[in-house]
Design a protein around this motif. Sequence first.
Motif, short mmCIF file in Angstrom:
data_model
loop_
_atom_site.label_atom_id
_atom_site.label_comp_id
_atom_site.label_asym_id
_atom_site.label_seq_id
_atom_site.Cartn_x
_atom_site.Cartn_y
_atom_site.Cartn_z
N ARG A 65 0.84 -1.20 0.00
CA ARG A 65 0.00 0.00 0.00
C ARG A 65 0.87 1.25 0.00
O ARG A 65 1.81 1.37 0.78
CB ARG A 65 -0.95 -0.01 1.20
CG ARG A 65 -0.32 -0.50 2.45
CD ARG A 65 -1.36 -1.10 3.37
NE ARG A 65 -0.66 -1.56 4.58
CZ ARG A 65 -1.00 -2.63 5.27
NH1 ARG A 65 -2.02 -3.35 4.91
NH2 ARG A 65 -0.33 -2.98 6.33
N ILE A 66 0.55 2.16 -0.92
CA ILE A 66 1.31 3.40 -0.94
C ILE A 66 0.58 4.47 -0.15
O ILE A 66 1.16 5.44 0.26
CB ILE A 66 1.58 3.89 -2.38
CG1 ILE A 66 0.33 3.75 -3.24
CG2 ILE A 66 2.73 3.14 -3.00
CD1 ILE A 66 0.50 4.32 -4.63
N ARG A 67 -0.72 4.28 0.04
CA ARG A 67 -1.46 5.22 0.89
C ARG A 67 -2.51 4.46 1.66
O ARG A 67 -3.06 3.48 1.17
CB ARG A 67 -2.12 6.30 0.03
CG ARG A 67 -1.39 7.59 0.13
CD ARG A 67 -2.19 8.85 -0.06
NE ARG A 67 -3.57 8.77 -0.35
CZ ARG A 67 -4.12 9.37 -1.41
NH1 ARG A 67 -3.39 10.02 -2.26
NH2 ARG A 67 -5.42 9.31 -1.59
N ARG A 68 -2.76 4.86 2.86
CA ARG A 68 -3.84 4.23 3.62
C ARG A 68 -4.84 5.30 3.97
O ARG A 68 -4.49 6.32 4.51
CB ARG A 68 -3.29 3.63 4.93
CG ARG A 68 -2.12 2.71 4.74
CD ARG A 68 -1.38 2.50 6.05
NE ARG A 68 -2.17 1.72 6.98
CZ ARG A 68 -1.74 0.57 7.50
NH1 ARG A 68 -0.60 0.07 7.16
NH2 ARG A 68 -2.48 -0.07 8.36
N GLU A 69 -6.10 5.00 3.64
CA GLU A 69 -7.13 5.98 3.95
C GLU A 69 -8.04 5.48 5.05
O GLU A 69 -8.18 4.29 5.24
CB GLU A 69 -7.95 6.27 2.69
CG GLU A 69 -7.36 7.42 1.90
CD GLU A 69 -7.96 7.52 0.53
OE1 GLU A 69 -9.13 7.14 0.37
OE2 GLU A 69 -7.26 7.99 -0.36
N GLY A 70 -8.66 6.42 5.73
CA GLY A 70 -9.68 6.06 6.70
C GLY A 70 -9.12 5.35 7.92
O GLY A 70 -9.86 4.69 8.63
N GLU A 114 -3.45 1.82 -3.58
CA GLU A 114 -3.87 2.75 -2.53
C GLU A 114 -4.92 2.06 -1.69
O GLU A 114 -5.92 1.58 -2.22
CB GLU A 114 -4.46 4.02 -3.16
CG GLU A 114 -3.40 4.82 -3.85
CD GLU A 114 -3.85 6.23 -4.17
OE1 GLU A 114 -4.97 6.61 -3.77
OE2 GLU A 114 -3.07 6.94 -4.81
N ARG A 115 -4.69 2.00 -0.40
CA ARG A 115 -5.61 1.26 0.44
C ARG A 115 -6.78 2.13 0.87
O ARG A 115 -6.60 3.12 1.56
CB ARG A 115 -4.86 0.75 1.68
CG ARG A 115 -5.70 -0.21 2.49
CD ARG A 115 -4.83 -1.08 3.36
NE ARG A 115 -5.39 -2.43 3.40
CZ ARG A 115 -5.70 -3.05 4.53
NH1 ARG A 115 -5.49 -2.47 5.68
NH2 ARG A 115 -6.20 -4.26 4.51
N PRO A 116 -7.97 1.79 0.40
CA PRO A 116 -9.13 2.62 0.77
C PRO A 116 -9.56 2.36 2.21
O PRO A 116 -9.05 1.42 2.85
CB PRO A 116 -10.21 2.13 -0.19
CG PRO A 116 -9.85 0.74 -0.53
CD PRO A 116 -8.35 0.62 -0.39
N ALA A 117 -10.50 3.13 2.68
CA ALA A 117 -11.03 2.90 4.01
C ALA A 117 -11.92 1.67 3.97
O ALA A 117 -12.34 1.23 2.90
CB ALA A 117 -11.85 4.12 4.45
#
Length: 343
Positions: free
Chosen positions: A135-140, A209-212
């Motif tokens: 994951r390059i970004r983690r959201e939520g 990109e890791r969504p919530a």
Amino acid sequence: MRNQAIQIVRSRRKPPRYSFVIPVYNEEEVLPLLVERIGELFCRLDGEAEAIFVDDGSRDGSVAYLRRLLEHESRFRLIELSRNFGHQIAITAGMDAATGDAVIVMDADLQDPPEVVLDLIAKWHEGYEIVYARRIRREGETWFKRATASLFYRLMGRMTTVDIPRDVGDFRLVGRRALETFQSMPEHDRFVRGMFAWMGFKQTEVLFERPARARGETKYPFWKMLHLAVHGIVSFSDAPLRMALWGGLTISLVAMAYGVYAILAWGFEAGVIAGWTSTVVIVSFLCGVNLFMTGVVGLYVGGIYAEVKRRPLYVVSRASGFDDKRPAGEERALAGLANRRAG
Ligand code: UDP
Ligand code: MG
């Protein structure tokens, strides 16, 4: 020789079979959405697919929903564990039952987007045995979760001899050989991502990109995360033991030096009565350090204890959707265990 070559070409041409392993723990809110997205994904695959849901002792309506689903969906299977065994064991149970040429592990909460699986498969076709999603970004997720996760991956990277990739969870695709290797690994303390890193083979990553979480709440409260982190480190590194040794040695040396000082002070009759504070501080500090180090050793002893009991890793209360030929229920768990012992 030629026959063999023809056979290889033929077996390559045969469309691959995919097994999806999805651990489920109290996910009734998100399951309908998940099933829909998986259905869409299955249509876009270049081969047949099965989805193995592993119910990890859910107490909500997850099992009832999945059972109903299985009645009219032949590509879905369900393994019901007899209680909550934890995420890593649930994954193991699903992997034991997987028969595909490639196995994909993904979370039920859609934080591992099904579409990314197409990228994983593309890499697998290029010849990689293990393709993990980084994951390059983690959201939520709270800053606390992100910060502790980041600290954990960095600490882990420093302490272990196996190169465990950073920011990689359990979302990955593994080929048949890696799956068989995994099935032959007997340890009870299962830090799945570490085990795949350990086994080698040609590995690569796919970024996403890791969504919530789509719905519901995290099933990994802080103490569960801490448990996973501690067991991850203990099962892949003996650095804490070495640290305990060196830490203990350093503190003993300091204590000895202080002892020499105390004797000299007594000899020269200087400041003897004023020593109460330092005594209390030093004794409590040393007791603390001592207990901590005993605890570190205890973690490893506990690990050994769990291994020598040689219990099955999990107990299946019911398995549905599998062909009759394959063992169901508890036999399945025991068969998994027998495989491990033989391997
Ligand atoms: N899970 C499980 N057993 C547990 C905890 C979690 O099978 O004891 C499953 C959960 O249903 C989900 C996956 O493991 O499919 C990851 O959990 P979660 O999304 O809650 O963790 P997070 O993404 O918050 O770290
Ligand atoms: Mg999640």
